[in-house]
Design a protein around this motif. Structure first.
Motif, PDB file in Angstrom:
ATOM      1  N   ARG A 118       0.843  -1.215   0.000  1.00 28.41           N
ATOM      2  CA  ARG A 118       0.000   0.000   0.000  1.00 28.41           C
ATOM      3  C   ARG A 118       0.868   1.250   0.000  1.00 28.41           C
ATOM      4  N   TRP A 128       0.268   0.208  -4.503  1.00 27.70           N
ATOM      5  CA  TRP A 128      -0.439  -0.911  -5.142  1.00 27.70           C
ATOM      6  C   TRP A 128      -1.910  -0.903  -4.758  1.00 27.70           C
ATOM      7  N   LYS A 129      -2.760  -1.370  -5.664  1.00 23.93           N
ATOM      8  CA  LYS A 129      -4.154  -1.621  -5.305  1.00 23.93           C
ATOM      9  C   LYS A 129      -4.210  -3.042  -4.760  1.00 23.93           C
ATOM     10  N   ARG A 147      -6.053  -6.208  -3.343  1.00 21.58           N
ATOM     11  CA  ARG A 147      -7.387  -6.805  -3.455  1.00 21.58           C
ATOM     12  C   ARG A 147      -7.839  -7.456  -2.146  1.00 21.58           C
ATOM     13  N   GLU A 192      -3.443  -6.038  -7.535  1.00 21.31           N
ATOM     14  CA  GLU A 192      -3.973  -5.934  -8.898  1.00 21.31           C
ATOM     15  C   GLU A 192      -2.867  -5.512  -9.856  1.00 21.31           C
TER      16      GLU A 192
END
Ligand SMILES: Cc1ncc(COP(=O)(O)O)c(C=O)c1O
Length: 385
Positions: A308, A312-313, A315, A330
């Motif tokens: 994070r 980054w995304k 999930r 993702e």
């Protein structure tokens, strides 16, 4: 590194060479698993078929007891040993009378085989209805509450979803199902060996899982739990000669179902796999499920927080209490990202649109940091419209 971490890692020679973060797919072979499989090879070499009676049938029954203990099942005959989870589900799907209650409810986050086993019995009247996860992470209980009705034979869903790591509340789900007269079938492949769990308290009717992931016991052995009252009433049409009341009577003309869940068994098992499976479960018992859970939370949280921070995304749920040690990020081309991580010694996996990393208790925080350093340049910034 602490002494206990060193001892944990010594069981897994792969850790000397690789940063292995694919344990929710397949935990590598521990040393003791290899030793047991070698014992099987010696027995086979030296005794041939005699080994069934001197060793293998007894090992098979001990494995049943090991599995019952891991699940907290009160009776060994609530457990069937299966070659894989798919075979267990095919057996379960074959027991329902779909003319009375045609509906089977499954979620769109479930593993494909959960859907396929019931879609395959459509010619016998089964109508599969999928509930849809609103965020691709969770499947809220309200969706099942709305979907399950007096026409529903069963709900079949995961305990932990394989792409998000989120844990379903199976106790409350069992209550919903039973209030409406439906059975609950749980695919617990991603949870057994990762969470403390008591199948008896859970209220599930059927549960399937296997040994190759968190249980460290390799491919070729899976299991089916059927609550005693459920098992005794069940009449599977998918059967085999090991599942009958007295297989060694060699009676071709009559089918008398075996005691309890044993009736869900098929034919001759892969014996090498029994040895590896028992070794994996033994190792888990030594480490302790509470320790595994603690380590999973620690290690996976480091990955989630680090990812994070890099933008980054993520999930999977960001709160470790909600998920297992599955961390999914993702990415538009996860396959090439996983290939480049592999080239740098980090073993993880990809699922559609996702890089999936799954540490086990023997991994270290340093390994998480090394993986994060390699992930940083792989992040693809979202294109702003
Ligand atoms: C949740 C879940 N169910 C089922 C399977 C597959 O089961 P099997 O290959 O034993 O049929 C997997 C993974 O391989 C899984 O993650």
């Amino acid at each position: 590194m602490e002494a206990r971490e060193r001892a944990w890692r010594a069981e897994f020679p792969i850790t000397e060479r690789l940063n292995y973060l694919n344990n929710c797919s397949l935990t590598p072979l521990p040393r003791r698993g290899r030793e047991r499989v070698e014992r099987f090879l010696t027995e086979w070499t030296e005794q041939g078929g005699r080994a069934w009676y001197d060793h293998w049938i007894a090992e098979y029954e001990k494995l049943r007891t090991d599995i019952a203990n891991v699940l907290g099942a009160k009776h060994d005959d609530e457990i069937a040993i299966e070659p894989n989870v798919s075979a267990g589900l095919v057996g379960i799907a074959s027991t329902f009378d779909y003319t009375k209650r045609p509906k089977v409810v499954i979620s769109d986050l479930d593993f494909p085989t959960d859907g396929h086993a019931f879609l395959a019995v459509a010619p016998r009247g089964a109508q599969v209805e999928f509930v849809r996860s609103p965020d691709r992470v969770r499947v809220p209980l309200e969706l099942f509450e709305r979907a399950v009705d007096e026409r529903t034979a069963a709900v079949c869903t995961g305990h932990v979803y394989f792409t998000s790591g989120w844990r379903q509340d199976v106790e409350r789900l069992a209550e919903i199902c039973h209030r409406k007269g439906a059975a609950l079938v749980v695919d617990a492949y991603q949870s057994i060996g990762a969470f403390p769990f008591d199948v008896d308290i859970s209220g599930v009717d059927y549960l399937v899982g296997g040994t190759l992931k968190w249980l460290m016991g390799g491919p070729g052995i899976a299991f089916l739990y059927a609550r005693r009252e459920v098992a005794e009433r069940a009449q599977p049409s998918a059967v085999g000669w090991w599942g009958v009341a007295d297989p060694f009577a060699f009676d071709v003309e009559h089918l008398r179902p075996g005691e309890g869940a044993r009736r869900f068994e098929y034919g001759t098992p892969g014996v090498a796999a029994i040895y590896a499976a028992r070794a994996g479960i033994e190792l888990l018992n030594e480490i302790g499920i509470e320790t595994v859970r603690e380590r999973h939370q620690l290690l996976s949280q480091r990955l989630v927080d680090g990812a994070r921070e890099q933008g980054w995304k993520v999930r999977c749920p960001t709160d470790a209490r909600e998920r297992t040690a599955i961390v999914t990020l993702e990415h538009p081309d996860p396959e090439s990202a996983v290939t480049s991580l592999r080239a740098a010694g980090v073993i993880c996996d990809n699922r559609p649109g996702l890089i999936r990393l799954s540490p086990h208790y023997f991994n270290t925080l340093e390994e998480m940091d090394r993986a994060l350093a390699l992930l940083r340049p792989l992040r693809v910034a979202p294109v702003l419209a």
